[in-house]
Scaffold this motif. Structure first.
Motif, PDB file in Angstrom:
ATOM      1  N   ARG A   1       4.323 -86.344   3.289  1.00  0.00           N
ATOM      2  CA  ARG A   1       3.447 -85.350   3.896  1.00  0.00           C
ATOM      3  C   ARG A   1       3.715 -83.959   3.358  1.00  0.00           C
ATOM      4  O   ARG A   1       2.787 -83.202   3.042  1.00  0.00           O
ATOM      5  CB  ARG A   1       3.632 -85.357   5.417  1.00  0.00           C
ATOM      6  CG  ARG A   1       2.935 -84.208   6.144  1.00  0.00           C
ATOM      7  CD  ARG A   1       3.348 -84.124   7.597  1.00  0.00           C
ATOM      8  NE  ARG A   1       2.716 -83.001   8.284  1.00  0.00           N
ATOM      9  CZ  ARG A   1       3.187 -81.757   8.262  1.00  0.00           C
ATOM     10  NH1 ARG A   1       4.296 -81.479   7.573  1.00  0.00           N
ATOM     11  NH2 ARG A   1       2.548 -80.795   8.924  1.00  0.00           N
TER      12      ARG A   1
ATOM     13  N   ARG B   1      -5.404 -86.017   6.622  1.00  0.00           N
ATOM     14  CA  ARG B   1      -6.176 -84.903   7.175  1.00  0.00           C
ATOM     15  C   ARG B   1      -5.258 -83.829   7.758  1.00  0.00           C
ATOM     16  O   ARG B   1      -5.435 -82.632   7.495  1.00  0.00           O
ATOM     17  CB  ARG B   1      -7.137 -85.407   8.258  1.00  0.00           C
ATOM     18  CG  ARG B   1      -7.993 -84.300   8.864  1.00  0.00           C
ATOM     19  CD  ARG B   1      -8.890 -84.822   9.977  1.00  0.00           C
ATOM     20  NE  ARG B   1      -9.879 -85.766   9.480  1.00  0.00           N
ATOM     21  CZ  ARG B   1     -11.045 -85.395   8.945  1.00  0.00           C
ATOM     22  NH1 ARG B   1     -11.341 -84.117   8.816  1.00  0.00           N
ATOM     23  NH2 ARG B   1     -11.900 -86.310   8.535  1.00  0.00           N
ATOM     24  N   GLU B   2      -4.276 -84.243   8.524  1.00  0.00           N
ATOM     25  CA  GLU B   2      -3.358 -83.285   9.141  1.00  0.00           C
ATOM     26  C   GLU B   2      -2.563 -82.524   8.095  1.00  0.00           C
ATOM     27  O   GLU B   2      -2.338 -81.306   8.217  1.00  0.00           O
ATOM     28  CB  GLU B   2      -2.419 -84.037  10.099  1.00  0.00           C
ATOM     29  CG  GLU B   2      -1.439 -83.154  10.855  1.00  0.00           C
ATOM     30  CD  GLU B   2      -0.169 -82.827  10.074  1.00  0.00           C
ATOM     31  OE1 GLU B   2       0.373 -81.715  10.267  1.00  0.00           O
ATOM     32  OE2 GLU B   2       0.261 -83.692   9.276  1.00  0.00           O
TER      33      GLU B   2
ATOM     34  N   SER C   1      -7.959 -72.313  10.569  1.00  0.00           N
ATOM     35  CA  SER C   1      -8.240 -73.727  10.798  1.00  0.00           C
ATOM     36  C   SER C   1      -9.510 -73.875  11.657  1.00  0.00           C
ATOM     37  O   SER C   1      -9.926 -72.927  12.328  1.00  0.00           O
ATOM     38  CB  SER C   1      -7.051 -74.397  11.486  1.00  0.00           C
ATOM     39  OG  SER C   1      -6.880 -73.888  12.792  1.00  0.00           O
TER      40      SER C   1
ATOM     41  N   GLY D   1       2.845 -88.455   8.313  1.00  0.00           N
ATOM     42  CA  GLY D   1       1.682 -87.816   8.919  1.00  0.00           C
ATOM     43  C   GLY D   1       0.410 -88.389   8.336  1.00  0.00           C
ATOM     44  O   GLY D   1       0.440 -89.312   7.528  1.00  0.00           O
TER      45      GLY D   1
ATOM     46  N   ASN E   1      -4.802 -79.901   6.384  1.00  0.00           N
ATOM     47  CA  ASN E   1      -5.026 -78.762   7.280  1.00  0.00           C
ATOM     48  C   ASN E   1      -3.777 -77.889   7.393  1.00  0.00           C
ATOM     49  O   ASN E   1      -3.850 -76.653   7.333  1.00  0.00           O
ATOM     50  CB  ASN E   1      -5.447 -79.250   8.660  1.00  0.00           C
ATOM     51  CG  ASN E   1      -5.883 -78.110   9.560  1.00  0.00           C
ATOM     52  OD1 ASN E   1      -6.955 -77.534   9.390  1.00  0.00           O
ATOM     53  ND2 ASN E   1      -5.044 -77.759  10.527  1.00  0.00           N
TER      54      ASN E   1
END
Length: 279
Positions: free
Chosen positions: A6, A90-91, A123, A87, A94
């Motif tokens: 991640r 998408r997270e 965000s 993770g 972002n």
């Protein structure tokens, strides 16, 4: 199955956002320089020279190319044989966008649509995913400012309107936009699909390099025709007159329903900021 941590994605996306905000892509810079040489109006040449100087100063000082550092828009091609460890994809994207805008001192522009209270960290990132074969993740990031986005439109034409209707709509949209999107602009055109796909394809088309020629000669001819017609409007750099209203027109065409002719026009300002990375 390949694994990507991640944090690798977070750090990569953060770097992309900071670089996009500070360094104008070479193809856009070259197009501005070429337009300056070809301008017949002295004041327009002066504006184009200032835009080139602005890019040089931004690159040298690390300051943003524009005070509107835009929303973080991402087109992601995720391989079927790769996963994110620690993770979700998408997270991580972002989080990377938030980190990049914070560490790069880029203006945060997202707000509540009703109260207009600033979210504070830019965000959420706007992310479009495609699942593709392989074990890599390709991320393309665009910093999209409000002035140009406000001038973009989606419509549903009658099928009988055809190319004539498409052409008239695109040219009229640019003419009505005037100086608002900070020309010289780039124009992405999405034809076909449905309402939302036309809009996505119009924005995705803006990722093509300025001098890229569409592989379909018919579509390439449409792009050249629109570019010439738009520049004949005389809006010019920053809307103050001249030969260069538009640096390039990029069209995406996909099949559509037999009862529809979806059309989207996405306008990008002269500060066409984007980066691409493959992990």
């Amino acid at each position: 199955m390949r694994t990507i941590p991640r944090q690798t994605i977070v750090d990569t996306v953060a770097s992309m956002c900071m670089a996009a905000g500070r360094y104008l892509p070479d193809d856009v810079l070259e197009a501005l320089a070429t337009a300056e040489k070809g301008e017949s109006l002295e004041s327009a040449r002066g504006i184009l020279a200032q835009l080139v100087d602005n890019a040089a100063l931004s690159s040298k000082t690390g300051l943003p190319l524009c005070q509107d550092c835009g929303l973080g828009v991402f087109f992601v091609e995720a391989g079927e044989d790769v996963r994110v460890e620690g993770g979700t994809l998408r997270e991580a994207i972002n989080a990377g966008m938030v980190k990049g805008y914070k560490d790069g001192f880029l203006r945060k522009s997202t707000c509540d649509p009703f109260t207009r209270q600033n979210v504070g960290d830019n965000s959420p990132a706007i992310i479009h995913f495609d699942i593709v074969p392989g074990d890599k993740i390709k991320i393309t990031m665009m910093a999209k400012g409000g002035g140009s986005e406000n001038m973009s439109r989606v419509t549903m034409l009658a099928p009988a309107q055809g190319w004539k209707g498409i052409r008239e709509f695109v040219i009229r949209r640019v003419a009505e936009s005037g100086s608002n999107p900070c020309p010289p602009i780039l124009v992405g055109v999405g034809i076909g699909g449905n309402f939302e796909l036309a809009a996505i394809n119009a924005k995705r088309a803006l990722m093509r390099e300025v001098d890229d020629v569409h592989p379909d000669p018919k579509v390439a001819g449409m792009e050249a025709d629109l570019l010439q017609s738009i520049n004949r409007l005389g809006i010019g750099p920053m809307g103050l007159g001249g030969d260069t209203t538009c640096l390039g027109v990029k069209i995406s065409v996909v099949p559509c329903h037999l009862a529809s002719l979806p059309l989207a026009v996405n306008i990008q300002c002269h500060s066409s900021r984007h980066k691409e990375v493959t992990l």
